[in-house]
Design a protein around this motif. Structure first.
Motif, PDB file in Angstrom:
ATOM      1  N   GLY A   3       0.802  -1.218   0.000  1.00  0.00           N
ATOM      2  CA  GLY A   3       0.000   0.000   0.000  1.00  0.00           C
ATOM      3  C   GLY A   3       0.833   1.266   0.000  1.00  0.00           C
ATOM      4  O   GLY A   3       0.455   2.272  -0.581  1.00  0.00           O
ATOM      5  N   LEU A  14      -3.912   3.797  -0.446  1.00  0.00           N
ATOM      6  CA  LEU A  14      -4.982   2.804  -0.569  1.00  0.00           C
ATOM      7  C   LEU A  14      -5.690   2.600   0.769  1.00  0.00           C
ATOM      8  O   LEU A  14      -5.081   2.678   1.829  1.00  0.00           O
ATOM      9  CB  LEU A  14      -4.402   1.462  -1.021  1.00  0.00           C
ATOM     10  CG  LEU A  14      -3.879   1.378  -2.434  1.00  0.00           C
ATOM     11  CD1 LEU A  14      -3.284   0.002  -2.681  1.00  0.00           C
ATOM     12  CD2 LEU A  14      -4.950   1.670  -3.440  1.00  0.00           C
ATOM     13  N   ASN A  15      -6.963   2.300   0.679  1.00  0.00           N
ATOM     14  CA  ASN A  15      -7.773   1.936   1.823  1.00  0.00           C
ATOM     15  C   ASN A  15      -7.233   0.606   2.373  1.00  0.00           C
ATOM     16  O   ASN A  15      -6.877  -0.277   1.593  1.00  0.00           O
ATOM     17  CB  ASN A  15      -9.218   1.794   1.332  1.00  0.00           C
ATOM     18  CG  ASN A  15     -10.188   1.447   2.415  1.00  0.00           C
ATOM     19  OD1 ASN A  15      -9.816   1.306   3.571  1.00  0.00           O
ATOM     20  ND2 ASN A  15     -11.448   1.313   2.039  1.00  0.00           N
ATOM     21  N   ALA A  17      -8.737  -1.928   3.575  1.00  0.00           N
ATOM     22  CA  ALA A  17      -9.527  -3.059   3.085  1.00  0.00           C
ATOM     23  C   ALA A  17      -9.139  -3.415   1.651  1.00  0.00           C
ATOM     24  O   ALA A  17      -9.047  -4.595   1.297  1.00  0.00           O
ATOM     25  CB  ALA A  17     -11.016  -2.730   3.156  1.00  0.00           C
ATOM     26  N   THR A  18      -8.871  -2.403   0.843  1.00  0.00           N
ATOM     27  CA  THR A  18      -8.438  -2.640  -0.532  1.00  0.00           C
ATOM     28  C   THR A  18      -7.067  -3.299  -0.544  1.00  0.00           C
ATOM     29  O   THR A  18      -6.824  -4.238  -1.312  1.00  0.00           O
ATOM     30  CB  THR A  18      -8.395  -1.318  -1.324  1.00  0.00           C
ATOM     31  OG1 THR A  18      -9.664  -0.683  -1.251  1.00  0.00           O
ATOM     32  CG2 THR A  18      -8.035  -1.550  -2.771  1.00  0.00           C
ATOM     33  N   SER A  19      -6.187  -2.823   0.308  1.00  0.00           N
ATOM     34  CA  SER A  19      -4.849  -3.431   0.393  1.00  0.00           C
ATOM     35  C   SER A  19      -4.934  -4.888   0.827  1.00  0.00           C
ATOM     36  O   SER A  19      -4.236  -5.747   0.288  1.00  0.00           O
ATOM     37  CB  SER A  19      -3.980  -2.654   1.389  1.00  0.00           C
ATOM     38  OG  SER A  19      -3.759  -1.347   0.934  1.00  0.00           O
ATOM     39  N   ALA A  21      -7.492  -6.923   0.373  1.00  0.00           N
ATOM     40  CA  ALA A  21      -8.064  -7.698  -0.732  1.00  0.00           C
ATOM     41  C   ALA A  21      -7.012  -7.966  -1.800  1.00  0.00           C
ATOM     42  O   ALA A  21      -6.944  -9.072  -2.356  1.00  0.00           O
ATOM     43  CB  ALA A  21      -9.259  -6.957  -1.330  1.00  0.00           C
ATOM     44  N   LEU A  22      -6.177  -6.979  -2.089  1.00  0.00           N
ATOM     45  CA  LEU A  22      -5.109  -7.172  -3.077  1.00  0.00           C
ATOM     46  C   LEU A  22      -4.075  -8.183  -2.592  1.00  0.00           C
ATOM     47  O   LEU A  22      -3.566  -8.982  -3.380  1.00  0.00           O
ATOM     48  CB  LEU A  22      -4.444  -5.837  -3.400  1.00  0.00           C
ATOM     49  CG  LEU A  22      -5.281  -4.847  -4.205  1.00  0.00           C
ATOM     50  CD1 LEU A  22      -4.567  -3.507  -4.327  1.00  0.00           C
ATOM     51  CD2 LEU A  22      -5.611  -5.407  -5.576  1.00  0.00           C
TER      52      LEU A  22
END
Length: 51
Positions: A3, A14-15, A17-19, A21-22
């Motif tokens: 991130g 990056l959020n 949660a997005t990090s 998920a990635l």
């Protein structure tokens, strides 16, 4: 991708949660590639043994 990687170059954060998920997607891709390579290696071994 970490991130913090995007922060210095693009000033983009990056959020969490997005990090997460990635990172999960990255792990799934690594395991899938490992299984594919293992399958190809076994097929190659059988091919060599037949000669």
């Amino acid at each position: 991708m970490a991130g913090g990687f995007l922060l210095p170059s693009f000033h983009l954060l990056l959020n969490p949660a997005t990090s997460g998920a990635l990172m999960a997607l990255s792990s799934i891709i690594v395991v899938t590639n490992s299984l594919l390579l293992k399958s190809q290696f076994r097929r190659f071994q059988k091919l060599l043994e037949s000669y």
